[in-house]
Design a protein around this motif. Structure first.
Motif, mmCIF file in Angstrom:
data_model
loop_
_atom_site.group_PDB
_atom_site.id
_atom_site.type_symbol
_atom_site.label_atom_id
_atom_site.label_comp_id
_atom_site.label_asym_id
_atom_site.label_seq_id
_atom_site.Cartn_x
_atom_site.Cartn_y
_atom_site.Cartn_z
ATOM 1 N N GLY A 1 0.823 -1.203 0.000
ATOM 2 C CA GLY A 1 0.000 0.000 0.000
ATOM 3 C C GLY A 1 0.854 1.248 0.000
ATOM 4 N N VAL B 1 0.082 6.183 4.785
ATOM 5 C CA VAL B 1 0.628 5.333 5.846
ATOM 6 C C VAL B 1 1.752 4.454 5.297
ATOM 7 C CG1 VAL B 1 0.101 3.518 7.506
ATOM 8 C CG2 VAL B 1 -1.532 5.377 7.150
ATOM 9 N N GLU C 1 1.923 -1.280 -4.663
ATOM 10 C CA GLU C 1 0.645 -0.568 -4.686
ATOM 11 C C GLU C 1 -0.238 -1.130 -5.794
ATOM 12 O OE1 GLU C 1 -1.198 1.787 -3.019
ATOM 13 O OE2 GLU C 1 -2.603 1.424 -4.675
ATOM 14 N N GLN C 2 -1.476 -1.455 -5.447
ATOM 15 C CA GLN C 2 -2.373 -2.051 -6.458
ATOM 16 C C GLN C 2 -2.868 -1.032 -7.486
ATOM 17 O OE1 GLN C 2 -5.688 -3.627 -4.245
ATOM 18 N NE2 GLN C 2 -6.405 -1.629 -3.568
ATOM 19 N N SER D 1 -5.878 8.317 0.631
ATOM 20 C CA SER D 1 -4.968 9.447 0.860
ATOM 21 C C SER D 1 -5.157 10.556 -0.174
ATOM 22 C CB SER D 1 -3.524 8.954 0.863
ATOM 23 O OG SER D 1 -3.353 8.005 1.896
ATOM 24 N N SER E 1 -8.034 13.009 0.581
ATOM 25 C CA SER E 1 -8.022 13.536 1.936
ATOM 26 C C SER E 1 -8.033 15.050 1.977
ATOM 27 C CB SER E 1 -6.758 13.028 2.641
ATOM 28 O OG SER E 1 -6.792 13.333 4.004
ATOM 29 N N CYS F 1 -5.731 17.538 7.080
ATOM 30 C CA CYS F 1 -5.473 18.493 8.154
ATOM 31 C C CYS F 1 -4.573 17.820 9.182
ATOM 32 C CB CYS F 1 -6.788 18.936 8.789
ATOM 33 S SG CYS F 1 -6.554 19.959 10.258
ATOM 34 N N VAL G 1 -1.130 -7.013 -4.439
ATOM 35 C CA VAL G 1 -0.650 -8.166 -3.662
ATOM 36 C C VAL G 1 -1.853 -9.067 -3.445
ATOM 37 C CG1 VAL G 1 0.206 -8.905 -1.412
ATOM 38 C CG2 VAL G 1 1.227 -6.924 -2.556
ATOM 39 N N GLN H 1 -15.967 19.772 7.520
ATOM 40 C CA GLN H 1 -14.613 20.293 7.312
ATOM 41 C C GLN H 1 -14.619 21.114 6.032
ATOM 42 O OE1 GLN H 1 -11.464 17.547 8.192
ATOM 43 N NE2 GLN H 1 -9.906 18.765 7.142
ATOM 44 N N ASP I 1 -7.482 3.723 9.923
ATOM 45 C CA ASP I 1 -7.175 5.141 10.167
ATOM 46 C C ASP I 1 -8.310 5.901 10.837
ATOM 47 O OD1 ASP I 1 -8.000 4.644 7.121
ATOM 48 O OD2 ASP I 1 -8.803 6.578 7.756
ATOM 49 N N GLY J 1 -10.496 7.699 9.726
ATOM 50 C CA GLY J 1 -10.881 8.975 9.126
ATOM 51 C C GLY J 1 -9.931 10.115 9.424
ATOM 52 N N GLY K 1 -6.281 9.546 9.442
ATOM 53 C CA GLY K 1 -4.993 8.858 9.358
ATOM 54 C C GLY K 1 -3.878 9.684 8.755
ATOM 55 N N PHE K 2 -4.236 10.806 8.139
ATOM 56 C CA PHE K 2 -3.157 11.574 7.523
ATOM 57 C C PHE K 2 -2.219 12.098 8.603
ATOM 58 C CE2 PHE K 2 -1.073 13.533 4.098
ATOM 59 C CZ PHE K 2 -1.602 12.976 2.954
ATOM 60 N N VAL K 3 -2.802 12.759 9.585
ATOM 61 C CA VAL K 3 -1.954 13.325 10.636
ATOM 62 C C VAL K 3 -1.188 12.213 11.343
ATOM 63 C CG1 VAL K 3 -3.966 13.415 12.177
ATOM 64 C CG2 VAL K 3 -1.932 14.678 12.762
HETATM 65 C C1 LIG Z 1 -12.634 13.421 2.462
HETATM 66 C C2 LIG Z 1 -11.591 13.001 3.451
HETATM 67 C C3 LIG Z 1 -11.060 13.933 4.323
HETATM 68 C C4 LIG Z 1 -10.076 13.570 5.228
HETATM 69 N N1 LIG Z 1 -9.527 14.507 6.030
HETATM 70 C C5 LIG Z 1 -8.515 14.178 6.867
HETATM 71 C C6 LIG Z 1 -7.858 15.165 7.653
HETATM 72 O O1 LIG Z 1 -8.189 16.333 7.568
HETATM 73 N N2 LIG Z 1 -6.856 14.785 8.480
HETATM 74 C C7 LIG Z 1 -6.463 13.491 8.577
HETATM 75 O O2 LIG Z 1 -5.550 13.200 9.321
HETATM 76 N N3 LIG Z 1 -7.052 12.532 7.833
HETATM 77 C C8 LIG Z 1 -8.060 12.850 6.985
HETATM 78 N N4 LIG Z 1 -8.663 11.879 6.242
HETATM 79 C C9 LIG Z 1 -8.277 10.498 6.434
HETATM 80 C C10 LIG Z 1 -6.962 10.167 5.777
HETATM 81 O O3 LIG Z 1 -6.940 10.636 4.469
HETATM 82 C C11 LIG Z 1 -6.773 8.672 5.782
HETATM 83 O O4 LIG Z 1 -6.848 8.241 7.112
HETATM 84 C C12 LIG Z 1 -5.433 8.246 5.237
HETATM 85 O O5 LIG Z 1 -5.212 8.783 3.981
HETATM 86 C C13 LIG Z 1 -5.350 6.743 5.193
HETATM 87 O O6 LIG Z 1 -4.150 6.392 4.601
HETATM 88 P P1 LIG Z 1 -3.818 4.883 4.281
HETATM 89 O O7 LIG Z 1 -2.465 4.866 3.730
HETATM 90 O O8 LIG Z 1 -4.111 4.032 5.442
HETATM 91 O O9 LIG Z 1 -4.944 4.479 3.220
HETATM 92 P P2 LIG Z 1 -4.937 4.575 1.631
HETATM 93 O O10 LIG Z 1 -4.560 5.901 1.159
HETATM 94 O O11 LIG Z 1 -6.222 4.021 1.183
HETATM 95 O O12 LIG Z 1 -3.772 3.612 1.238
HETATM 96 C C14 LIG Z 1 -3.887 2.223 1.208
HETATM 97 C C15 LIG Z 1 -3.257 1.772 -0.060
HETATM 98 O O13 LIG Z 1 -3.070 0.387 -0.063
HETATM 99 C C16 LIG Z 1 -3.300 -0.099 -1.333
HETATM 100 N N5 LIG Z 1 -3.595 -1.518 -1.237
HETATM 101 C C17 LIG Z 1 -4.567 -2.085 -0.516
HETATM 102 N N6 LIG Z 1 -4.560 -3.422 -0.670
HETATM 103 C C18 LIG Z 1 -3.540 -3.698 -1.497
HETATM 104 C C19 LIG Z 1 -3.031 -4.906 -2.056
HETATM 105 N N7 LIG Z 1 -3.574 -6.085 -1.761
HETATM 106 N N8 LIG Z 1 -1.969 -4.834 -2.890
HETATM 107 C C20 LIG Z 1 -1.405 -3.633 -3.177
HETATM 108 N N9 LIG Z 1 -1.869 -2.468 -2.692
HETATM 109 C C21 LIG Z 1 -2.912 -2.504 -1.858
HETATM 110 C C22 LIG Z 1 -4.453 0.727 -1.798
HETATM 111 O O14 LIG Z 1 -4.579 0.729 -3.198
HETATM 112 C C23 LIG Z 1 -4.125 2.096 -1.248
HETATM 113 O O15 LIG Z 1 -3.421 2.909 -2.145
HETATM 114 C C24 LIG Z 1 -9.642 12.228 5.313
HETATM 115 C C25 LIG Z 1 -10.170 11.285 4.417
HETATM 116 C C26 LIG Z 1 -11.122 11.655 3.486
HETATM 117 C C27 LIG Z 1 -11.638 10.647 2.522
#
Ligand SMILES: Cc1cc2nc3c(=O)[nH]c(=O)nc-3n(C[C@H](O)[C@H](O)[C@H](O)COP(=O)(O)OP(=O)(O)OC[C@H]3O[C@@H](n4cnc5c(N)ncnc54)[C@H](O)[C@@H]3O)c2cc1C
Lengths: 386, 464
Positions: free
Chosen positions: A15, A19, A38-39, A47, A50, A53, A175, A257, A344, A346, A348-350
């Protein structure tokens, strides 16, 4: 040959969201040979949707030390990495009526005790910070340490830093399963062959549980729909991150937001309690719901009535990964060599940089500068057993 | 907001949409037709916005088709742009006199096509536009894009534009067709005698153009305030450009350059119909059952260019077929139509064979993607250059989606409608994937920018 086929590495990170990118960077910088798989396209899932913030305000009392650490880490990364539009713009959380005071005061108390400096402002004071916010609010809390980043560029910069430390990024390669040998992790399977590694970190957001299950690991992560709207670019008109005062009941009770990206587009969403939503899943993402559009636009115009003639440009929907207590599952799980960094909730960025630190500390056999038991992937099993 | 309950909503008032609407209305179905133009007719049957009588035979045909559809009771909504559609088939459109919500039992999407533009050095200079834009100027305003126009690119549409400009008394100074003329084109034409007259007419019209070349391509537009010259170079059958033999055509004030059309799939994509990629059909297009116009989504039909670029004849035939089958599916009494439908399907297959063949013959040359230089702007809304996009790919992302989030190409006001195909071509060239794998920018609500006031009005008391 595409990169990654038949590769060997010390660690595979599944991924390339924020994160996974942060984890890959942390492991690569500590000297491990890392392959990120990354798939889709990097940053293209949650992400890339997002509002990114980076703040401590009205989040989670127990997590405040970690959140503070994360905010500092983001600021530090912004000072060394090429630009990713990091801006410490502060955050306002508006109150519509006096009854919300209690919740606001409570949060201000908690955060002040943790060494932060949120305050409560009357509408005039709010307008000195956010002049276009002319709607009939009752008051607003002000958290000056909040920042925003450009989510696309932030992920790109983290990946660049990982690559600069020797990591390899492979895009559009799902994966399909985890590889086990002698009861411990031996790598991952992909459609184009295996990648061998003694360490695998699952940072797959809402897809993580499915992949963990291929190694017999059961994770309590469920997908939750998140939606957002954007206007066309307009001249600078919103300076801060504007949200609604957190009500009892957490995220499920609704949230708002609103912020303006450096591109000039106004990004905004409002989710109200009990909103009925169209069916869908991370692999079959529907369009935004009509009621969501209405609530989001109505809230934006309640606060910023002058925006009524601005054009709406775009909407998007993603599924974020949610755990029973809205905290990440981060740490070792199941067979030796397997680590999780997902769930995460909702925001997870921070927290991504903190989660990356926890993983790197586990892998390197070090302590972390904050509590990591809060994120133990097995914490719900232990509760059930007790 | 007006609310319109209807049996069938036809989106698009070109040849396909008009035929579809009329066929269904004749079968006794309540039909509403929504079209973004001032007046229905679309690009091909374009009507004067002031209502003045048509000047060309083509325009008259269109006027007749509109009149026939009106006579059958089709309710027209012109100047209304569809900006949203929901899974329950509710469709929102925005018109000058306010928004409309349609709640149809079935939808026929006949949204047509847009020009396929590809970036090259100088393409953003004033005076450079697509042949389609030049044609609109001529048909709607009776003006030419310039006094000394170069018409370039590839495909039979260039000849149609040439004809219009000649009729206006402003023949282009040069017609630069990338496809070398050869026996393959003649052989293809020979197999379709029904098209000889049209071909002969177009060729005769082109004789008024002093300089006609085939197997040449415009590699650069030159000028400071406005285009004043173009660089051209030979291009061979395999699509390779020989820059060593470049020449310059100077003293011009406009360049119309384009590479055929792309299906306008925003609405069918938003409705989640299945799409496929075929360069001969203009790239991504909505997949339909040819005999019925049914898409992969129940209650949604597609006709005309959106199902793959083919021109006006197949558009009319596929429109009529979609109208008839939608009417039948909606419960109209269509007994006795089987014969007509079978014959239409047969005619459509023949017309498609002709246009698909042309599509293959006039596929954009392989080297087209090499025209954009590092500093050439690809995404005009966000001013993203080819180098920006290439750098993102070098950093490990790929596809249209990857370029979009790492560079903002496609994130601006046009949402990638203009640059999407170019970004896909660049992705293919830079990372070795196919244009199909490169994907497209998925359309989202709203399909066109629309004021927040309108959004609120159309969603305020809607159910979830
Ligand atoms: C509208 C919106 C507003 C937000 N605002 C905020 C904010 O203000 N502040 C904050 O902190 N957070 C915010 N968030 C939340 C934050 O964006 C997420 O918590 C964070 O981006 C999660 O990151 P991640 O890497 O876990 O997930 P993702 O970005 O989804 O990354 C996971 C990755 O893994 C890949 N993957 C999954 N399974 C496989 C596999 N089997 N093989 C290969 N790749 C795979 C996926 O394709 C994906 O790219 C917001 C989210 C949204 C939607």
């Amino acid at each position: 040959m595409k990169p990654g086929a038949g590769m060997k590495a010390d660690a595979v990170v599944v991924g390339a969201g924020v994160v996974g990118a942060a984890v890959a960077r942390a492991l690569a910088v500590s000297g491990r040979r890392v392959v990120i798989v990354e798939q889709g396209v990097p940053g293209g899932a949650v992400s890339g949707a997002s509002l990114a913030c980076i703040g401590t305000h009205m989040m989670d009392e127990d997590e405040l030390p970690l959140l503070k650490w994360c905010c500092d880490e983001w600021a530090a990364f912004a000072s060394v990495a090429p630009d990713f539009e990091y801006s410490r713009c502060g955050q306002l959380r508006f109150l519509k009526q006096e009854s919300e005071r209690r919740s606001a005061d409570e949060w201000i108390g908690i955060e002040t005790a943790a060494g932060l400096s949120p305050t409560l402002l009357d509408p005039d004071a709010v307008r000195r910070i956010e002049p276009e916010l002319t709607g009939p609010i009752h008051a607003a809390t002000w958290s000056p340490n909040s920042a925003v980043v450009n989510p696309f560029l932030a992920v790109r910069r983290l990946l660049e830093a990982a690559q600069a430390a020797g990591a390899t990024l492979v895009s559009r390669r799902p994966v399909t399963a985890l590889r086990l040998a002698g009861g411990r992790i031996a790598g991952v399977e992909t459609a184009e062959g295996p990648i061998e590694a003694g360490i695998v970190v699952l940072a797959g957001g809402p897809w993580t549980a499915k992949l963990a299950a291929t190694a017999g690991v059961d994770l309590p992560i469920v997908p939750r729909k998140a939606q957002c709207l954007a206007t066309v670019s307009v001249p600078p008109s919103i300076r801060t991150v504007v949200g609604a005062c957190k009500a009892e009941g957490g995220v499920d009770a609704g949230y708002t937001q609103i912020q303006q990206a450096m591109s000039g587009q106004i990004l905004f969403n409002t989710v109200l309690e009990g909103g009925v939503t169209a069916a869908g899943s991370p692999d079959d993402i529907p369009e935004v719901d009509r009621a969501f559009i209405r609530d989001s636009v109505a809230t934006l115009l309640f606060l910023f009535p002058a925006f009524v003639q601005i054009d709406l440009l775009r909407s998007w929907v993603r599924y974020e990964a949610v755990t029973p207590d809205d905290r990440f599952l981060t740490g070792p799980a199941g067979p030796d060599g397997l680590f999780i960094a997902a769930g995460d909730g909702g925001t997870g960025f921070v927290r991504s940089l903190g989660m990356a630190r926890i993983i790197a500390d586990f892998v390197g056999g070090r302590e972390s500068p904050f509590r990591r038991d809060l994120y133990d992937p097995a914490r719900f099993d232990m509760k059930a057993a007790a | 907001m007006r609310r319109i309950d209807t049996d069938l909503l036809v989106v698009g008032g070109g040849p396909a949409g008009l035929e579809a609407a009329r066929a269904a209305a004749e079968a006794g179905i309540a039909v509403d037709l929504v079209d973004a133009g001032f007046r229905p007719g679309g690009q091909y049957w374009m009507q004067d916005p002031t209502g003045a009588p048509p000047l060309s035979a083509q325009g008259s045909k269109g006027a007749a088709a509109i009149a026939k559809a009106q006579a059958t009771g089709v309710a027209f909504h012109s100047g209304a742009e569809v900006f949203a559609a929901f899974p329950d088939r509710r469709v929102l459109a925005n018109a000058a006199d306010g928004p409309i919500e349609f709640t149809p039992r079935a939808i026929i999407v006949a949204t047509g096509a847009h020009d396929r533009a590809m970036p090259f050095p100088g393409w953003t200079l004033p005076g450079v536009m697509t042949p389609g834009a030049g044609q609109r100027l001529a048909k709607l305003g009776g003006t030419s894009a310039g006094e000394r126009v170069v018409l370039a690119g590839s495909g039979p549409f260039l000849m149609a534009v040439a004809e219009t400009l000649v009729k206006l008394g402003k023949p282009p100074v040069a017609l630069i067709e990338a496809r070398p003329t050869d026996s393959a084109i003649i052989a293809h034409l020979a197999r379709h005698p029904g098209r000889w007259r049209e071909a002969a007419r177009l060729l005769a019209g082109a004789r008024a153009i002093p300089e006609r070349r085939s197997g040449w391509i415009v590699t650069e537009a030159i000028g400071s305030e406005r285009v004043t010259a173009v660089r051209i170079a030979p291009v061979d059958r395999s699509g390779r450009i020989d820059r060593a033999r470049s020449e310059t055509i100077g003293g011009i004030d406009a360049l119309l350059v384009g590479w055929g059309f792309r299906p306008m799939i925003e609405l069918t994509a938003l409705l989640r119909c299945r799409h496929e990629h075929d360069p001969a059909l203009g790239g991504w297009h909505c997949v339909t059952d040819r005999a019925s116009g049914r898409t992969s989504v129940e209650g949604v039909y597609a006709a005309g260019e959106v199902t793959g670029i083919a021109g006006a004849v197949p558009a009319r035939l596929s429109g009529r077929l979609a109208g008839l089958s939608a009417a039948a599916d909606l419960g109209a009494d269509t007994a006795g139509d089987e014969g007509e439908r079978a014959s239409l399907a047969e005619q459509l297959a023949r017309a498609r064979a002709f246009s698909d063949g042309l599509g293959r013959l006039y596929a954009p040359p392989a080297d087209l993607v090499t025209l954009a230089r590092d500093d050439t702007v690809v995404c005009r809304c966000e001013e993203i250059t080819r180098a920006d996009i290439a750098a993102a790919f070098a950093d490990g992302t790929d596809a249209v989606a990857g370029a979009k989030i790492w560079t903002r190409a496609g994130m601006g006001r046009c949402q990638g409608r203009i640059c999407g195909a170019a970004v896909a071509a660049i992705a293919a060239a830079e990372t070795g994937i196919t244009p199909r794998e490169a994907g497209f920018n998925p359309p989202r609500i709203p399909l066109r920018p629309v004021p927040l006031s309108v959004v609120l009005e159309t969603t305020r008391d809607g159910q979830e």
